[in-house]
Scaffold this motif. Structure first.
Motif, PDB file in Angstrom:
ATOM      1  N   UNK A 244      66.359  25.574  90.730  1.00 46.47           N
ATOM      2  CA  UNK A 244      66.688  26.935  91.165  1.00 46.47           C
ATOM      3  C   UNK A 244      65.872  27.970  90.412  1.00 46.47           C
ATOM      4  N   UNK A 245      65.819  27.826  89.101  1.00 48.42           N
ATOM      5  CA  UNK A 245      65.045  28.776  88.301  1.00 48.42           C
ATOM      6  C   UNK A 245      63.559  28.678  88.631  1.00 48.42           C
ATOM      7  N   UNK A 246      63.029  27.461  88.715  1.00 48.95           N
ATOM      8  CA  UNK A 246      61.599  27.302  89.005  1.00 48.95           C
ATOM      9  C   UNK A 246      61.235  27.907  90.354  1.00 48.95           C
ATOM     10  N   UNK A 247      62.082  27.687  91.352  1.00 42.52           N
ATOM     11  CA  UNK A 247      61.822  28.227  92.684  1.00 42.52           C
ATOM     12  C   UNK A 247      61.838  29.754  92.663  1.00 42.52           C
ATOM     13  N   UNK A 248      62.822  30.336  91.987  1.00 44.90           N
ATOM     14  CA  UNK A 248      62.921  31.787  91.933  1.00 44.90           C
ATOM     15  C   UNK A 248      61.721  32.406  91.219  1.00 44.90           C
ATOM     16  N   UNK A 249      61.320  31.797  90.112  1.00 43.89           N
ATOM     17  CA  UNK A 249      60.166  32.305  89.375  1.00 43.89           C
ATOM     18  C   UNK A 249      58.910  32.251  90.234  1.00 43.89           C
ATOM     19  N   UNK A 250      58.696  31.150  90.914  1.00 43.79           N
ATOM     20  CA  UNK A 250      57.504  31.002  91.758  1.00 43.79           C
ATOM     21  C   UNK A 250      57.516  32.004  92.898  1.00 43.79           C
ATOM     22  N   UNK A 251      58.685  32.220  93.498  1.00 42.44           N
ATOM     23  CA  UNK A 251      58.785  33.158  94.611  1.00 42.44           C
ATOM     24  C   UNK A 251      58.487  34.573  94.142  1.00 42.44           C
ATOM     25  N   UNK A 252      59.010  34.946  92.991  1.00 38.50           N
ATOM     26  CA  UNK A 252      58.750  36.280  92.475  1.00 38.50           C
ATOM     27  C   UNK A 252      57.286  36.502  92.165  1.00 38.50           C
ATOM     28  N   UNK A 253      56.660  35.528  91.557  1.00 32.81           N
ATOM     29  CA  UNK A 253      55.245  35.680  91.200  1.00 32.81           C
ATOM     30  C   UNK A 253      54.331  35.654  92.413  1.00 32.81           C
ATOM     31  N   UNK A 254      54.817  35.113  93.529  1.00 38.73           N
ATOM     32  CA  UNK A 254      53.989  35.065  94.736  1.00 38.73           C
ATOM     33  C   UNK A 254      53.707  36.458  95.301  1.00 38.73           C
ATOM     34  N   UNK A 255      54.474  37.463  94.866  1.00 37.91           N
ATOM     35  CA  UNK A 255      54.216  38.833  95.329  1.00 37.91           C
ATOM     36  C   UNK A 255      52.879  39.365  94.839  1.00 37.91           C
ATOM     37  N   UNK A 256      52.414  38.830  93.722  1.00 44.41           N
ATOM     38  CA  UNK A 256      51.208  39.370  93.101  1.00 44.41           C
ATOM     39  C   UNK A 256      49.991  38.726  93.748  1.00 44.41           C
ATOM     40  N   UNK A 257      49.780  39.095  95.000  1.00 46.68           N
ATOM     41  CA  UNK A 257      48.788  38.406  95.819  1.00 46.68           C
ATOM     42  C   UNK A 257      47.439  39.107  95.831  1.00 46.68           C
ATOM     43  N   UNK A 258      47.377  40.350  95.431  1.00 42.57           N
ATOM     44  CA  UNK A 258      46.123  41.086  95.501  1.00 42.57           C
ATOM     45  C   UNK A 258      46.025  42.076  94.361  1.00 42.57           C
ATOM     46  N   UNK A 259      45.016  42.943  94.436  1.00 39.78           N
ATOM     47  CA  UNK A 259      44.792  43.937  93.401  1.00 39.78           C
ATOM     48  C   UNK A 259      44.534  45.279  94.078  1.00 39.78           C
ATOM     49  N   UNK A 260      45.346  46.257  93.758  1.00 37.55           N
ATOM     50  CA  UNK A 260      45.219  47.574  94.382  1.00 37.55           C
ATOM     51  C   UNK A 260      43.840  48.165  94.125  1.00 37.55           C
ATOM     52  N   UNK A 261      43.352  48.053  92.910  1.00 36.55           N
ATOM     53  CA  UNK A 261      42.067  48.677  92.593  1.00 36.55           C
ATOM     54  C   UNK A 261      40.923  48.024  93.365  1.00 36.55           C
ATOM     55  N   UNK A 262      40.955  46.702  93.477  1.00 32.06           N
ATOM     56  CA  UNK A 262      39.926  46.020  94.261  1.00 32.06           C
ATOM     57  C   UNK A 262      39.931  46.519  95.701  1.00 32.06           C
ATOM     58  N   UNK A 263      41.130  46.702  96.267  1.00 29.16           N
ATOM     59  CA  UNK A 263      41.204  47.198  97.648  1.00 29.16           C
ATOM     60  C   UNK A 263      40.693  48.632  97.745  1.00 29.16           C
ATOM     61  N   UNK A 264      40.992  49.455  96.735  1.00 31.32           N
ATOM     62  CA  UNK A 264      40.461  50.818  96.729  1.00 31.32           C
ATOM     63  C   UNK A 264      38.935  50.813  96.692  1.00 31.32           C
ATOM     64  N   UNK A 265      38.377  49.943  95.860  1.00 30.03           N
ATOM     65  CA  UNK A 265      36.914  49.848  95.794  1.00 30.03           C
ATOM     66  C   UNK A 265      36.338  49.476  97.158  1.00 30.03           C
ATOM     67  N   UNK A 266      36.966  48.517  97.821  1.00 31.17           N
ATOM     68  CA  UNK A 266      36.468  48.087  99.131  1.00 31.17           C
ATOM     69  C   UNK A 266      36.565  49.216 100.151  1.00 31.17           C
ATOM     70  N   UNK A 267      37.680  49.936 100.148  1.00 37.30           N
ATOM     71  CA  UNK A 267      37.840  51.041 101.091  1.00 37.30           C
ATOM     72  C   UNK A 267      36.841  52.153 100.834  1.00 37.30           C
ATOM     73  N   UNK A 268      36.586  52.437  99.548  1.00 35.61           N
ATOM     74  CA  UNK A 268      35.635  53.503  99.219  1.00 35.61           C
ATOM     75  C   UNK A 268      34.211  53.104  99.563  1.00 35.61           C
ATOM     76  N   UNK A 269      33.880  51.818  99.450  1.00 27.09           N
ATOM     77  CA  UNK A 269      32.557  51.369  99.841  1.00 27.09           C
ATOM     78  C   UNK A 269      32.288  51.697 101.309  1.00 27.09           C
ATOM     79  N   UNK A 270      33.350  51.679 102.115  1.00 29.20           N
ATOM     80  CA  UNK A 270      33.196  51.942 103.549  1.00 29.20           C
ATOM     81  C   UNK A 270      33.230  53.453 103.831  1.00 29.20           C
ATOM     82  N   UNK A 271      34.195  54.163 103.220  1.00 29.20           N
ATOM     83  CA  UNK A 271      34.400  55.569 103.582  1.00 29.20           C
ATOM     84  C   UNK A 271      33.516  56.545 102.825  1.00 29.20           C
ATOM     85  N   UNK A 272      33.102  56.167 101.602  1.00 30.50           N
ATOM     86  CA  UNK A 272      32.293  57.075 100.797  1.00 30.50           C
ATOM     87  C   UNK A 272      30.836  56.646 100.734  1.00 30.50           C
ATOM     88  N   UNK A 273      30.651  55.334 100.514  1.00 27.68           N
ATOM     89  CA  UNK A 273      29.286  54.839 100.357  1.00 27.68           C
ATOM     90  C   UNK A 273      28.461  54.998 101.587  1.00 27.68           C
TER      91      UNK A 273
END
Length: 378
Positions: free
Chosen positions: A349-378
């Motif tokens: 139960x604990x292992x499953x809950x921990x894994x499920x919670x950590x699965x939310x951390x799937x990306x990086x906001x700053x990386x996505x901002x960089x990608x969006x700015x490459x398109x809209x600003x660059x």
């Protein structure tokens, strides 16, 4: 035209100027803003943080902060009513946050121009109302990308003038797309890297806990930066009487901390700078707000149990976390003890809950901002 790449910029991405719009409502929004700024600077970008409450004229921001803190602490029924009227999603005509937000419009537009911002990133709902309003009028020339840091979306986050929404979960992104036409996607939460792996201070906390209550699982009780909660001493007594070491996070509420020191078997802490080490040494978190403390716990592999949530957005967030399966929601003392008994025990139960919670951390906001700015600003 975009500026030349900074020597420290991430390969393939030019150096950018990022203006983050936060709010000094508790500590959660500022915690996110500071981590975003740290990541940006580490990658060679220029980052600025502004408190939207400080942009409001005539001391309105200070009044808002004091009023919110007072209502949550002393008149929770009043805040619950305000949430129903102003914040809860739903059909029908409701008051807008734009009239208040636009009072800060001139100051934010001037700051964005003065800093040469390539993007404005609100991490607080009033900031999102403000940037959406200014973008719809053409007064912000750079895109506004809202980082929606709540599990439960409320309507004051939403303004169709913004260019994009980055959300914690698929469900939150779907709700944004349902209510407005602005693109919304999932990046997951943002936490400092020390929450993702235990550091040397975790052992120091563990030794302290073992000296105080040998063999008893330490359970954190979160009251936020303002030390706000319902019957926290009673909850601490309950846990101490059932084989746990309750560690109450009183924030900056010295009165609450004083009242908890009288509870036998409880440890009352004021403001804690080393939350990462503390969480890696604990067995579970009892949470009442579904805010950044809960997000940090998920990153640290600390099971979360929602209990006696704050009214309004706190209650909605705690319910949403439970519906997503990343936290329990305890209806009463019996439920709370049952959840803690299950989740503080090493097992599936604990292992499953921990894994499920950590699965939310799937990306990086700053990386996505960089990608969006490459398109809209660059």
């Amino acid at each position: 035209m975009s500026e030349a790449a900074h020597p420290g910029a991430r390969p393939g991405h030019e150096s950018r100027r990022i203006l983050i719009v936060s709010a000094s409502m508790g500590a959660g929004h500022d915690t996110v803003a500071l981590e975003l700024a740290r990541r940006a600077r580490d990658r060679g970008h220029e980052a600025h943080i502004v408190d939207v409450l400080g942009l409001l004229p005539h001391g309105l921001g200070t009044g808002l902060r004091r009023g919110y803190r007072s209502s949550v602490r002393h008149f929770p029924w009043a805040y619950a009513a305000l949430h129903r009227v102003l914040l809860r999603r739903g059909t029908g005509r409701r008051p807008s946050g734009v009239p208040l937000a636009r009072l800060a419009g001139d100051r934010l537009a001037e700051l964005a121009a003065r800093t040469g911002a390539d993007v404005v990133v609100p991490v607080f709902h009033l900031g999102a109302q403000l940037t959406g309003h200014l973008r719809s009028l053409g007064r912000l020339r750079m895109p506004s990308v809202v980082f929606l840091i709540d599990f439960a979306v409320h309507r004051q986050w939403l303004h169709p003038g913004n260019d994009r929404y980055l959300c914690l979960t698929d469900e939150a992104a779907a709700e944004v797309r349902q209510d407005i036409t602005t693109p919304a996607e999932v990046t997951g939460p943002v936490v400092a890297p020390e929450f993702l792996a235990p550091g040397p201070t975790a052992a120091l906390w563990a030794r302290q806990f073992d000296r105080l209550a040998p063999g008893l699982p330490p359970v954190l009780l979160s009251a936020g930066a303002w030390g706000t909660g319902t019957r926290l001493p009673a909850t601490a007594r309950l846990l101490a009487g059932h084989g746990y070491l309750p560690v109450v996070l009183c924030g900056r509420n010295e009165r609450l901390q004083g009242s908890l020191t009288a509870v036998p078997g409880a440890l009352a802490l004021g403001w804690v700078a080393d939350m990462a080490g503390l969480m890696h040494a604990a067995g579970a978190l009892v949470d009442n707000a579904a805010g950044q403390t809960a997000v940090q716990a998920l990153a640290a592999g600390l099971p979360v149990v929602g209990y006696r949530p704050l009214p309004g957005h706190g209650a909605e967030g705690v319910r949403r976390m439970a519906a997503l399966g990343i936290a329990d929601l305890a209806a009463d003392e019996t439920d709370l003890l049952a959840s803690l008994d299950r989740l503080t025990t090493v097992g599936p139960d604990r292992r499953c809950r921990v894994a499920h919670g950590r699965s939310l951390f799937k990306g990086d906001v700053l990386t996505r901002l960089e990608e969006l700015l490459d398109v809209t600003v660059g």
